[in-house]
Scaffold this motif. Structure first.
Motif, PDB file in Angstrom:
ATOM      1  N   LEU A   1     -18.781  -3.748  44.271  1.00  0.00           N
ATOM      2  CA  LEU A   1     -18.683  -3.902  45.722  1.00  0.00           C
ATOM      3  C   LEU A   1     -18.300  -2.577  46.389  1.00  0.00           C
ATOM      4  O   LEU A   1     -18.860  -2.229  47.429  1.00  0.00           O
ATOM      5  CB  LEU A   1     -17.678  -5.002  46.076  1.00  0.00           C
ATOM      6  N   ILE A   2     -17.356  -1.876  45.802  1.00  0.00           N
ATOM      7  CA  ILE A   2     -16.985  -0.563  46.348  1.00  0.00           C
ATOM      8  C   ILE A   2     -18.200   0.359  46.354  1.00  0.00           C
ATOM      9  O   ILE A   2     -18.502   1.008  47.360  1.00  0.00           O
ATOM     10  CB  ILE A   2     -15.824   0.063  45.554  1.00  0.00           C
ATOM     11  N   TYR A   3     -18.906   0.407  45.234  1.00  0.00           N
ATOM     12  CA  TYR A   3     -20.087   1.266  45.144  1.00  0.00           C
ATOM     13  C   TYR A   3     -21.154   0.852  46.160  1.00  0.00           C
ATOM     14  O   TYR A   3     -21.707   1.685  46.872  1.00  0.00           O
ATOM     15  CB  TYR A   3     -20.678   1.231  43.730  1.00  0.00           C
ATOM     16  N   GLY A   4     -21.447  -0.428  46.229  1.00  0.00           N
ATOM     17  CA  GLY A   4     -22.501  -0.912  47.126  1.00  0.00           C
ATOM     18  C   GLY A   4     -22.208  -0.630  48.587  1.00  0.00           C
ATOM     19  O   GLY A   4     -23.087  -0.163  49.328  1.00  0.00           O
ATOM     20  N   PHE A   5     -20.977  -0.891  49.007  1.00  0.00           N
ATOM     21  CA  PHE A   5     -20.640  -0.671  50.408  1.00  0.00           C
ATOM     22  C   PHE A   5     -20.575   0.819  50.743  1.00  0.00           C
ATOM     23  O   PHE A   5     -20.966   1.238  51.834  1.00  0.00           O
ATOM     24  CB  PHE A   5     -19.326  -1.365  50.764  1.00  0.00           C
ATOM     25  N   THR A   6     -20.096   1.622  49.808  1.00  0.00           N
ATOM     26  CA  THR A   6     -20.052   3.071  50.038  1.00  0.00           C
ATOM     27  C   THR A   6     -21.468   3.623  50.081  1.00  0.00           C
ATOM     28  O   THR A   6     -21.782   4.477  50.925  1.00  0.00           O
ATOM     29  CB  THR A   6     -19.224   3.774  48.945  1.00  0.00           C
ATOM     30  N   ARG A   7     -22.307   3.156  49.212  1.00  0.00           N
ATOM     31  CA  ARG A   7     -23.713   3.587  49.186  1.00  0.00           C
ATOM     32  C   ARG A   7     -24.414   3.181  50.482  1.00  0.00           C
ATOM     33  O   ARG A   7     -25.249   3.920  51.014  1.00  0.00           O
ATOM     34  CB  ARG A   7     -24.413   2.978  47.975  1.00  0.00           C
TER      35      ARG A   7
END
Length: 185
Positions: free
Chosen positions: A50-56
């Motif tokens: 989730l952190i990766y997806g939202f940051t991306r």
């Protein structure tokens, strides 16, 4: 599109709240199922993704010329973790007060019994009262949640921000940036 402070913080609030609600659901499930080991691993993997997806996602919204470098990605991760920590602190407050209150009281008693011989009676009573009130105080639990998730999310963000960053392209023309903006809308 230029990522203004308003866009940055509204996305951080929305995305951090989603992470907080998902993490709270995992915490509630672990509480009910009584700490299944595989659920801890799944929770951690979902948290990192989730952190990766939202940051991306927010990095993809940035202009090609400006980019969304590593430092801004880390800043976005920390901004999301503020909101995640608030939600998790409140969820912990609800779980401690309404679902596992007896278990929390037993844990405080067990912890304090280990300290009984180390402190004077007055110090022990004060420490016991402070510990007991802290585990049921929403403000304390929210502050602990924010600090804890800033640390946990910061560690995950060290790695995910490397993958999610969007490097600036100073040679990109305005036409390309405007076309990307229209495609994103």
């Amino acid at each position: 599109m230029e990522i203004t402070k308003k866009i940055f913080w509204s996305e951080a609030m929305k995305d951090g709240s989603i992470i907080g609600l998902v993490t709270a659901a995992f915490q509630l499930t672990r509480t009910v199922i009584e700490q299944v080991a595989w659920l801890n691993i799944v929770s951690l993997v979902v948290f990192v993704f989730l952190i990766y997806g939202f940051t991306r996602k927010i990095a993809g919204m940035a202009d090609t010329i400006e980019g969304f470098p590593y430092g801004r990605c880390m800043g976005f991760v920390f901004a999301m973790m503020l909101f995640t920590g608030i939600i998790m602190g409140f969820a912990t407050f609800l779980i401690n007060n309404f679902i596992i209150k007896d278990t929390v009281i037993e844990m405080v008693d067990l912890q304090m019994n280990a300290m009984r011989g180390l402190l004077t009676t007055e110090q022990f009573n004060y420490t016991y009262d402070a510990t007991y009130s802290a585990v049921f105080n929403p403000l304390v639990l929210i502050i602990i949640g924010v600090i804890g998730y800033c640390i946990q999310g910061g560690i995950a963000g060290l790695f995910t921000s490397t993958l999610a960053q969007r490097k600036a392209d100073p040679f990109a023309s305005k036409d390309i940036t405007e076309n990307e903006t229209k495609e994103n809308e």
